[in-house]
Motif scaffolding. Sequence first.
Motif, mmCIF file in Angstrom:
data_model
loop_
_atom_site.group_PDB
_atom_site.id
_atom_site.type_symbol
_atom_site.label_atom_id
_atom_site.label_comp_id
_atom_site.label_asym_id
_atom_site.label_seq_id
_atom_site.Cartn_x
_atom_site.Cartn_y
_atom_site.Cartn_z
ATOM 1 N N VAL A 165 0.829 -1.146 -0.058
ATOM 2 C CA VAL A 165 -0.014 -0.107 0.072
ATOM 3 C C VAL A 165 0.877 1.060 -0.110
ATOM 4 C CG1 VAL A 165 -1.851 1.145 1.160
ATOM 5 C CG2 VAL A 165 -1.928 -1.439 1.254
ATOM 6 N N GLN A 166 0.604 1.954 -1.101
ATOM 7 C CA GLN A 166 1.393 3.285 -1.434
ATOM 8 C C GLN A 166 0.453 4.366 -0.904
ATOM 9 O OE1 GLN A 166 3.195 4.109 -4.897
ATOM 10 N NE2 GLN A 166 3.781 6.156 -4.413
ATOM 11 N N SER A 167 0.629 4.865 0.386
ATOM 12 C CA SER A 167 -0.169 6.219 0.855
ATOM 13 C C SER A 167 -0.106 7.289 -0.183
ATOM 14 C CB SER A 167 -0.354 6.609 2.199
ATOM 15 O OG SER A 167 -0.742 5.395 2.850
ATOM 16 N N ARG A 168 -1.136 8.089 -0.487
ATOM 17 C CA ARG A 168 -0.828 9.561 -1.172
ATOM 18 C C ARG A 168 -1.860 10.369 -0.471
ATOM 19 N NH1 ARG A 168 -1.670 8.080 -7.504
ATOM 20 N NH2 ARG A 168 -3.694 7.511 -6.697
ATOM 21 N N GLU A 169 -1.306 11.641 -0.443
ATOM 22 C CA GLU A 169 -2.191 12.554 0.576
ATOM 23 C C GLU A 169 -3.173 13.161 -0.426
ATOM 24 O OE1 GLU A 169 -1.494 16.589 3.151
ATOM 25 O OE2 GLU A 169 0.389 14.904 3.321
ATOM 26 N N GLY A 170 -4.541 13.137 -0.040
ATOM 27 C CA GLY A 170 -5.456 13.917 -0.709
ATOM 28 C C GLY A 170 -5.793 12.843 -2.097
ATOM 29 N N GLU A 171 -5.018 11.656 -2.161
ATOM 30 C CA GLU A 171 -5.779 10.903 -3.175
ATOM 31 C C GLU A 171 -6.075 9.383 -2.601
ATOM 32 O OE1 GLU A 171 -3.589 11.100 -6.862
ATOM 33 O OE2 GLU A 171 -2.879 13.103 -6.376
ATOM 34 N N PRO A 172 -6.661 8.520 -3.231
ATOM 35 C CA PRO A 172 -6.710 7.236 -2.906
ATOM 36 C C PRO A 172 -5.310 6.453 -2.983
ATOM 37 C CG PRO A 172 -8.423 7.632 -4.432
ATOM 38 C CD PRO A 172 -7.296 8.762 -4.501
ATOM 39 N N SER A 173 -5.079 5.822 -2.016
ATOM 40 C CA SER A 173 -3.776 4.892 -2.143
ATOM 41 C C SER A 173 -3.568 3.769 -3.337
ATOM 42 C CB SER A 173 -3.722 3.958 -0.748
ATOM 43 O OG SER A 173 -3.951 4.624 0.292
ATOM 44 N N VAL A 174 -2.505 3.719 -3.547
ATOM 45 C CA VAL A 174 -2.203 2.694 -4.537
ATOM 46 C C VAL A 174 -1.796 1.389 -4.133
ATOM 47 C CG1 VAL A 174 -0.517 2.138 -6.660
ATOM 48 C CG2 VAL A 174 -1.192 4.748 -6.142
ATOM 49 N N ILE A 175 -2.744 0.196 -4.375
ATOM 50 C CA ILE A 175 -2.502 -0.883 -3.978
ATOM 51 C C ILE A 175 -2.053 -2.046 -4.787
ATOM 52 C CG2 ILE A 175 -3.665 -2.700 -2.484
ATOM 53 C CD1 ILE A 175 -5.654 -0.635 -1.513
ATOM 54 N N ARG A 176 -1.225 -2.767 -4.580
ATOM 55 C CA ARG A 176 -0.492 -3.815 -5.436
ATOM 56 C C ARG A 176 -0.316 -5.123 -4.580
ATOM 57 N NH1 ARG A 176 2.497 0.830 -7.180
ATOM 58 N NH2 ARG A 176 2.048 1.209 -9.305
ATOM 59 N N LEU A 177 -0.100 -6.162 -5.342
ATOM 60 C CA LEU A 177 0.188 -7.474 -4.661
ATOM 61 C C LEU A 177 1.578 -7.526 -4.669
ATOM 62 C CD1 LEU A 177 -1.883 -10.056 -6.540
ATOM 63 C CD2 LEU A 177 -1.937 -9.749 -4.201
ATOM 64 N N PRO A 178 2.226 -8.123 -3.528
ATOM 65 C CA PRO A 178 3.752 -8.253 -3.693
ATOM 66 C C PRO A 178 4.167 -9.318 -4.455
ATOM 67 C CG PRO A 178 2.918 -8.077 -1.384
ATOM 68 C CD PRO A 178 1.458 -8.463 -2.393
#
Length: 92
Positions: free
Chosen positions: A65-78
């Motif tokens: 999970v890569q959080s981004r302020e003001g925007e939805p997080s980016v979620i990927r599979l390891p």
Amino acid sequence: MTQLPEWLRTYPPAQRAALIVHLEEIELRGRSELPHVVVAERAGVGRSAVVMAVATAWARHDLMVQSREGEPSVIRLPRGKVSGTAAEADGG
């Protein structure tokens, strides 16, 4: 989703439903940037179940999970983690 991977079976039903929505998006686009409210609506669960599912999956290293302020997080599979989607079951 065809058959659920073992790691996904360990989540409570509402969290599992939310994660399946994210996994389907990852299968389509390589990542999920869906807002929690959209995931909740698609999964038929409450927003808090989505938040808990993502937080738990991140803590267990089931999702990146890569959080981004003001925007939805980016979620990927390891790497090496399988989603159990139909495309993977069919060989890609």
